[in-house]
Design a protein around this motif. Structure first.
Motif, PDB file in Angstrom:
ATOM      1  N   LEU B   6       0.828  -1.206   0.000  1.00  0.00           N
ATOM      2  CA  LEU B   6       0.000   0.000   0.000  1.00  0.00           C
ATOM      3  C   LEU B   6       0.859   1.252   0.000  1.00  0.00           C
ATOM      4  O   LEU B   6       0.499   2.270  -0.562  1.00  0.00           O
ATOM      5  CB  LEU B   6      -0.876   0.026   1.251  1.00  0.00           C
ATOM      6  N   ASP B   8       3.334   1.882  -1.601  1.00  0.00           N
ATOM      7  CA  ASP B   8       3.792   2.279  -2.931  1.00  0.00           C
ATOM      8  C   ASP B   8       2.796   3.173  -3.639  1.00  0.00           C
ATOM      9  O   ASP B   8       3.124   3.804  -4.632  1.00  0.00           O
ATOM     10  CB  ASP B   8       4.038   1.041  -3.810  1.00  0.00           C
ATOM     11  N   VAL B  12      -0.440   7.476  -0.801  1.00  0.00           N
ATOM     12  CA  VAL B  12      -0.123   7.057   0.572  1.00  0.00           C
ATOM     13  C   VAL B  12       1.285   7.549   0.912  1.00  0.00           C
ATOM     14  O   VAL B  12       2.250   7.120   0.296  1.00  0.00           O
ATOM     15  CB  VAL B  12      -0.198   5.528   0.720  1.00  0.00           C
ATOM     16  N   PRO B  13       1.417   8.464   1.888  1.00  0.00           N
ATOM     17  CA  PRO B  13       2.750   8.943   2.250  1.00  0.00           C
ATOM     18  C   PRO B  13       3.508   7.907   3.067  1.00  0.00           C
ATOM     19  O   PRO B  13       2.971   6.865   3.420  1.00  0.00           O
ATOM     20  CB  PRO B  13       2.459  10.196   3.071  1.00  0.00           C
ATOM     21  N   ILE B  40      -4.703   7.361  14.393  1.00  0.00           N
ATOM     22  CA  ILE B  40      -4.876   6.449  13.256  1.00  0.00           C
ATOM     23  C   ILE B  40      -5.390   5.148  13.856  1.00  0.00           C
ATOM     24  O   ILE B  40      -4.998   4.774  14.957  1.00  0.00           O
ATOM     25  CB  ILE B  40      -3.552   6.248  12.475  1.00  0.00           C
ATOM     26  N   LYS B  41      -6.309   4.485  13.156  1.00  0.00           N
ATOM     27  CA  LYS B  41      -6.860   3.259  13.734  1.00  0.00           C
ATOM     28  C   LYS B  41      -5.914   2.096  13.520  1.00  0.00           C
ATOM     29  O   LYS B  41      -5.185   2.064  12.544  1.00  0.00           O
ATOM     30  CB  LYS B  41      -8.207   2.949  13.074  1.00  0.00           C
ATOM     31  N   ASP B  44      -6.630   0.353  10.389  1.00  0.00           N
ATOM     32  CA  ASP B  44      -6.342   1.083   9.162  1.00  0.00           C
ATOM     33  C   ASP B  44      -5.419   0.238   8.272  1.00  0.00           C
ATOM     34  O   ASP B  44      -4.487  -0.373   8.778  1.00  0.00           O
ATOM     35  CB  ASP B  44      -5.649   2.407   9.528  1.00  0.00           C
ATOM     36  N   PRO B  45      -5.702   0.169   6.967  1.00  0.00           N
ATOM     37  CA  PRO B  45      -4.883  -0.693   6.105  1.00  0.00           C
ATOM     38  C   PRO B  45      -3.382  -0.427   6.233  1.00  0.00           C
ATOM     39  O   PRO B  45      -2.589  -1.371   6.235  1.00  0.00           O
ATOM     40  CB  PRO B  45      -5.360  -0.337   4.698  1.00  0.00           C
ATOM     41  N   VAL B  46      -3.023   0.825   6.397  1.00  0.00           N
ATOM     42  CA  VAL B  46      -1.593   1.131   6.482  1.00  0.00           C
ATOM     43  C   VAL B  46      -1.010   0.710   7.827  1.00  0.00           C
ATOM     44  O   VAL B  46       0.104   0.204   7.892  1.00  0.00           O
ATOM     45  CB  VAL B  46      -1.330   2.625   6.196  1.00  0.00           C
TER      46      VAL B  46
END
Lengths: 394, 78
Positions: B6, B8, B12-13, B40-41, B44-46
């Motif tokens: 993700l 990349d 997305v920083p 941030i959760k 969260d995907p990141v």
């Protein structure tokens, strides 16, 4: 008599400047070739200018942002639809779109995706029209209407589907696949006709008139191929590269396809970006969508205002709307909430719970008629009495 | 299907988990507690991608149109 790069670096490296001002300063100083004394003067001047341009402590950044976005908002079109820009796909623009963004709607009224294609080698998807076309058909949802005529045969209690060979070929789908899909999705008898080419006959599970009519309706909703929700895919060539634009959005599913450039594919559905790519990507999407909407209307709003809004919307780790159910509804002060929307409910609830308002914020202090804690109102002077100072001296 | 990171994705920083040592100067610079940072959760995907746990602080290096590069901090929450 200019000084070396190393000396310049050592002189400026500790300056508290943002990276692009820092880099410009460094480059220009090296290019111009300055003496140590000159550089000292430059640094002093730059820092002075930088400090002037910074926002001041206790300044009402939020109110300034609200005004700066709100005023141009009054000049935006109220009309919802526009066939703007990309590939005859209609998108919501203007004020309705801006409202949609700050309201953090789960699904925008016109979801749209931009699918970038991989371009790792010269024969890759992005440069190949045929491959791109084929991928577009893979992604676009194919319904029965696209490839066949459906007739209801009341006497035999069945539906007759005449498939068009050309259309099926174009979408790269076979009669067996169609049969398979109907078997999976509906509780029916599907048979491929023996006598006539490309004909499928569907009979309802139990032979009743009602069932048949219902079936005639429901087969139109079966997605035979492609991604549910992607109504249309348009191929466009931009410069050297082919790009796909879609009506409807399904980011997670599209990212699974080969040939899709996973790093550049995007959607205008902010909630979907939040779910697939995370909260930071959602913040970037809010900024991008809001600036694009404003720019398309010929309005220039400083990006810092929009960044502030986006940061506020995402500060709790999820995308919250600016409004009663989001930011404004979570304010600690009863008065501030009551001043915004549904006044009576807030006052009643607060009364029943016995809430206390600390009068810390701006809105509530205006309501009760006190100085607000903003600007000079947020500065407190503390003086020491003469006796105390003298007592300390001794 | 090729799995991609993700991080990349162009929107997305860079996210990094901070150590206690890195975190201290940041908190004292702003004179705040960790809990006052943006959140941030953990789902969260990141956060999942970088393996952040609840209570960690994630340092985010954003590309900023005004500042070039900007640092941002988020506390990982439930």
């Amino acid at each position: 008599m200019s000084i070396s790069e190393a000396t310049i670096d050592s002189m400026i490296k500790d300056l508290p400047l943002p990276s692009n001002i820092f880099n410009t300063l460094r480059e220009d100083v090296i290019k111009a070739g300055v003496s140590k004394k000159e550089l000292e003067e430059i640094i002093e001047k730059v820092m002075e200018e930088y400090n002037i341009s910074c926002i001041e402590p206790c300044d009402a950044a939020g109110v300034v942002a609200a005004q700066s976005i709100g005023e141009p908002g009054t000049q935006m079109t109220m009309r919802t639809f526009h066939y703007a820009g990309v590939a005859e796909i209609s998108v919501t623009l203007g004020l309705p779109r801006l409202i949609e963004i700050v309201d953090a709607r789960k699904i925008p009224s016109t979801p749209m995706m931009t699918i970038a294609l991989s371009k790792e080698h010269p024969e890759d998807y992005a440069y190949d029209r045929e491959k791109t076309r084929a991928l577009a058909w893979e992604i676009e949802a194919t319904k029965i209407d696209h490839i066949a005529d459906v007739t209801t045969d009341l006497s035999q209690m069945q539906l007759i589907i005449d498939l068009h060979e050309k259309a099926m070929e174009g979408r790269n789908i076979t009669i067996d696949q169609v049969k398979e899909r109907f078997n999976e999705e509906l509780n029916v008898m599907v048979t491929i006709s023996q006598d006539i080419d490309n004909q499928i006959i569907i009979a309802p599970g139990e032979p009743s008139y009602r069932e048949l009519l219902q079936l005639a309706k429901s087969i139109h909703n079966v997605t035979l191929k492609g991604i549910e929700g992607i109504k249309r895919v348009v191929v466009r060539k931009e410069g050297e590269e082919y790009t796909l634009y879609t009506e409807g959005s399904a980011l997670r599913d599209v990212l699974q396809f080969d040939g899709v450039d996973k790093t550049r594919t995007s959607t205008n559905n902010i909630n979907e970006i939040y779910e697939v790519l995370g909260v930071e990507a959602a913040r970037n999407a809010i900024i991008k969508e809001a600036t694009d909407t404003l720019r398309e209307q010929g309005l220039t709003v400083d990006i810092r205002h929009i960044m502030l809004v986006a940061d506020l919307m995402t500060c709790d780790g999820e995308v919250k709307q600016i409004g009663r159910h989001g930011i404004s509804g979570e304010k600690a002060s009863v008065f501030a909430r009551a001043a915004f929307e549904v006044t009576v409910n807030h006052l009643l609830d607060a009364g029943m719970r016995g809430d206390v308002d600390q009068l810390q914020g701006v809105t509530e202090n205006i309501i009760v008629g006190q100085p607000i804690r903003m600007g000079t109102g947020d500065v407190h002077l503390i003086s020491r009495r003469m006796e105390d100072i003298e007592a300390e001296k001794e | 299907m090729t799995k991609f990171s993700l991080l990349d994705h162009e929107s997305v920083p860079k996210h990094e988990i901070m150590s206690e040592g890195e975190l201290k100067p940041v908190l004292s610079k702003y004179s705040i507690e960790k809990e006052q940072l943006p959140k941030i959760k953990v789902q969260d995907p990141v956060s999942k991608e970088i393996g952040a746990a609840v209570g960690d602080v994630v340092k985010i290096t954003r590309k900023s149109q005004t500042a070039g590069e900007a640092e941002y901090y988020r506390l990982v929450i439930e």
